[in-house]
Scaffold this motif. Structure first.
Motif, PDB file in Angstrom:
ATOM      1  N   VAL A 108       0.663  -1.597   0.169  1.00  0.00           N
ATOM      2  CA  VAL A 108       0.280  -0.012   0.031  1.00  0.00           C
ATOM      3  C   VAL A 108       0.321   0.730  -0.129  1.00  0.00           C
ATOM      4  N   SER A 109       0.563   2.336  -0.656  1.00  0.00           N
ATOM      5  CA  SER A 109       1.043   3.432  -0.945  1.00  0.00           C
ATOM      6  C   SER A 109       0.042   4.505  -0.136  1.00  0.00           C
ATOM      7  N   THR A 110       0.489   5.684   0.675  1.00  0.00           N
ATOM      8  CA  THR A 110      -0.209   6.046   0.576  1.00  0.00           C
ATOM      9  C   THR A 110      -0.570   7.775  -0.408  1.00  0.00           C
ATOM     10  N   ASP A 111      -1.318   8.811  -0.447  1.00  0.00           N
ATOM     11  CA  ASP A 111      -1.625   9.966  -1.587  1.00  0.00           C
ATOM     12  C   ASP A 111       0.284  10.308  -1.606  1.00  0.00           C
ATOM     13  N   ASP A 117       5.039  12.827 -10.792  1.00  0.00           N
ATOM     14  CA  ASP A 117       3.762  13.836 -10.713  1.00  0.00           C
ATOM     15  C   ASP A 117       2.980  12.480  -9.596  1.00  0.00           C
ATOM     16  N   THR A 118       1.747  13.241  -9.488  1.00  0.00           N
ATOM     17  CA  THR A 118       0.756  12.548  -8.323  1.00  0.00           C
ATOM     18  C   THR A 118       0.365  11.162  -8.589  1.00  0.00           C
ATOM     19  N   THR A 119       0.861  10.712 -10.127  1.00  0.00           N
ATOM     20  CA  THR A 119      -0.228   9.449 -10.731  1.00  0.00           C
ATOM     21  C   THR A 119       0.553   7.876  -9.700  1.00  0.00           C
ATOM     22  N   PRO A 120       1.593   8.376  -9.311  1.00  0.00           N
ATOM     23  CA  PRO A 120       2.774   8.841  -9.824  1.00  0.00           C
ATOM     24  C   PRO A 120       3.420   7.585 -11.067  1.00  0.00           C
ATOM     25  N   THR A 121       4.024   7.927 -12.729  1.00  0.00           N
ATOM     26  CA  THR A 121       4.845   7.272 -13.194  1.00  0.00           C
ATOM     27  C   THR A 121       5.658   7.067 -12.845  1.00  0.00           C
ATOM     28  N   THR A 122       7.186   7.571 -11.878  1.00  0.00           N
ATOM     29  CA  THR A 122       8.241   7.316 -12.018  1.00  0.00           C
ATOM     30  C   THR A 122       8.421   7.701 -10.810  1.00  0.00           C
ATOM     31  N   THR A 123       9.274   6.223  -9.704  1.00  0.00           N
ATOM     32  CA  THR A 123       9.658   6.807  -8.763  1.00  0.00           C
ATOM     33  C   THR A 123      10.966   6.173  -9.099  1.00  0.00           C
ATOM     34  N   SER A 124      11.401   7.048  -7.092  1.00  0.00           N
ATOM     35  CA  SER A 124      12.416   6.859  -7.526  1.00  0.00           C
ATOM     36  C   SER A 124      12.713   6.741  -5.629  1.00  0.00           C
ATOM     37  N   ALA A 125      13.469   5.333  -4.740  1.00  0.00           N
ATOM     38  CA  ALA A 125      13.093   5.741  -3.417  1.00  0.00           C
ATOM     39  C   ALA A 125      14.603   6.183  -3.094  1.00  0.00           C
ATOM     40  N   VAL A 126      14.070   6.843  -1.139  1.00  0.00           N
ATOM     41  CA  VAL A 126      14.577   7.867  -0.767  1.00  0.00           C
ATOM     42  C   VAL A 126      15.267   7.260   0.209  1.00  0.00           C
ATOM     43  N   ALA A 127      16.188   8.748   0.810  1.00  0.00           N
ATOM     44  CA  ALA A 127      16.908   7.660   2.410  1.00  0.00           C
ATOM     45  C   ALA A 127      15.892   8.399   2.795  1.00  0.00           C
ATOM     46  N   ALA A 180      15.752  15.899  -4.159  1.00  0.00           N
ATOM     47  CA  ALA A 180      16.748  17.042  -4.726  1.00  0.00           C
ATOM     48  C   ALA A 180      17.507  15.315  -6.524  1.00  0.00           C
ATOM     49  N   VAL A 181      18.015  14.984  -5.200  1.00  0.00           N
ATOM     50  CA  VAL A 181      18.962  14.357  -6.131  1.00  0.00           C
ATOM     51  C   VAL A 181      18.160  13.379  -7.273  1.00  0.00           C
ATOM     52  N   SER A 182      16.595  13.139  -7.508  1.00  0.00           N
ATOM     53  CA  SER A 182      16.111  12.636  -8.441  1.00  0.00           C
ATOM     54  C   SER A 182      15.425  13.736  -9.406  1.00  0.00           C
ATOM     55  N   GLY A 183      15.066  14.398  -8.761  1.00  0.00           N
ATOM     56  CA  GLY A 183      14.550  15.481  -9.306  1.00  0.00           C
ATOM     57  C   GLY A 183      12.839  15.767  -9.680  1.00  0.00           C
ATOM     58  N   TYR A 184      12.343  15.150  -8.756  1.00  0.00           N
ATOM     59  CA  TYR A 184      11.630  15.328  -8.490  1.00  0.00           C
ATOM     60  C   TYR A 184      10.639  15.889  -7.499  1.00  0.00           C
ATOM     61  N   GLU A 185       9.398  16.737  -7.401  1.00  0.00           N
ATOM     62  CA  GLU A 185       8.928  17.424  -6.270  1.00  0.00           C
ATOM     63  C   GLU A 185       7.896  16.518  -5.415  1.00  0.00           C
ATOM     64  N   TYR A 186       7.806  15.767  -6.109  1.00  0.00           N
ATOM     65  CA  TYR A 186       6.311  14.822  -5.492  1.00  0.00           C
ATOM     66  C   TYR A 186       6.648  13.658  -4.398  1.00  0.00           C
ATOM     67  N   VAL A 187       6.109  12.711  -2.822  1.00  0.00           N
ATOM     68  CA  VAL A 187       6.932  12.330  -2.539  1.00  0.00           C
ATOM     69  C   VAL A 187       5.623  11.528  -1.941  1.00  0.00           C
ATOM     70  N   ARG A 188       6.184   9.631  -1.613  1.00  0.00           N
ATOM     71  CA  ARG A 188       4.862   8.884  -0.939  1.00  0.00           C
ATOM     72  C   ARG A 188       5.412   7.758  -0.049  1.00  0.00           C
ATOM     73  N   LEU A 189       4.557   7.687   0.810  1.00  0.00           N
ATOM     74  CA  LEU A 189       5.120   6.732   1.629  1.00  0.00           C
ATOM     75  C   LEU A 189       4.935   5.265   1.631  1.00  0.00           C
ATOM     76  N   LYS A 190       5.672   4.200   0.711  1.00  0.00           N
ATOM     77  CA  LYS A 190       4.884   2.464   1.043  1.00  0.00           C
ATOM     78  C   LYS A 190       5.239   1.797   1.941  1.00  0.00           C
TER      79      LYS A 190
END
Length: 153
Positions: free
Chosen positions: A22-25, A58-68, A111-121
């Motif tokens: 499951v993932s958050t919004d 984006d909010t879909t999200p189309t692409t994700t990248s795990a972050v610390a 910043a490393v990913s260049g993305y502004e959106y985030v979610r918890l999984k």
């Protein structure tokens, strides 16, 4: 009185909240410096999950990248553990009831990913129902506004 947080429902509380994956919004950190996810495990015997945080394009999200990220536990009333650094692999929750986890991510971590959106999984490790949910708090607005714009597009 000014508000320095923007509260969002991340995952509504349900009887088997962390079943499967499951993932958050997805929320935007465009206008905030930090996001905190509050995982509340109310009742559960043996169910556990691996918790990770993903930067999203984006909010879909189309692409994700795990972050610390950093996390902290509250297991008895208001007794907090030390803040712990987690790698992109995340951490595993502990079996049992009445637990609270605070997961904190700074906008700079995205910043490393260049993305502004985030979610918890959460990925279930031990399959056993856990009554729980997740709340999201966006903290430290970048702009002083009485009402912050929606963080979910």
């Amino acid at each position: 009185m000014k508000s320095y947080s923007h509260i969002v429902k991340g995952l509504d509380p349900v009887a088997d909240a962390f079943a499967g994956t499951v993932s958050t919004d997805v929320v935007s950190l465009k206008n905030h410096e930090t996001v905190e996810f509050y995982i509340y495990k109310g009742v559960g015997a043996t169910g556990t999950s691996t918790i990770t945080v993903e930067a999203c394009d984006d909010t879909t999200p189309t692409t994700t990248s795990a972050v610390a990220f950093r996390y902290q536990t509250v297991v008895t009333d208001d007794t907090h553990s030390a803040m712990t650094e987690a790698t992109v692999a995340g951490f595993a929750t502990v079996a049992g009831s009445s637990q609270l986890y605070k997961v904190s991510v700074d906008a700079s971590a995205l910043a490393v990913s260049g993305y502004e959106y985030v979610r918890l999984k959460a990925v279930e490790v031990v399959d056993s129902p856990v009554l729980g949910g997740i709340m999201i708090a966006l903290l430290t607005p970048r702009f002083d506004q009485a009402v912050q714009a929606s963080v979910i597009d």
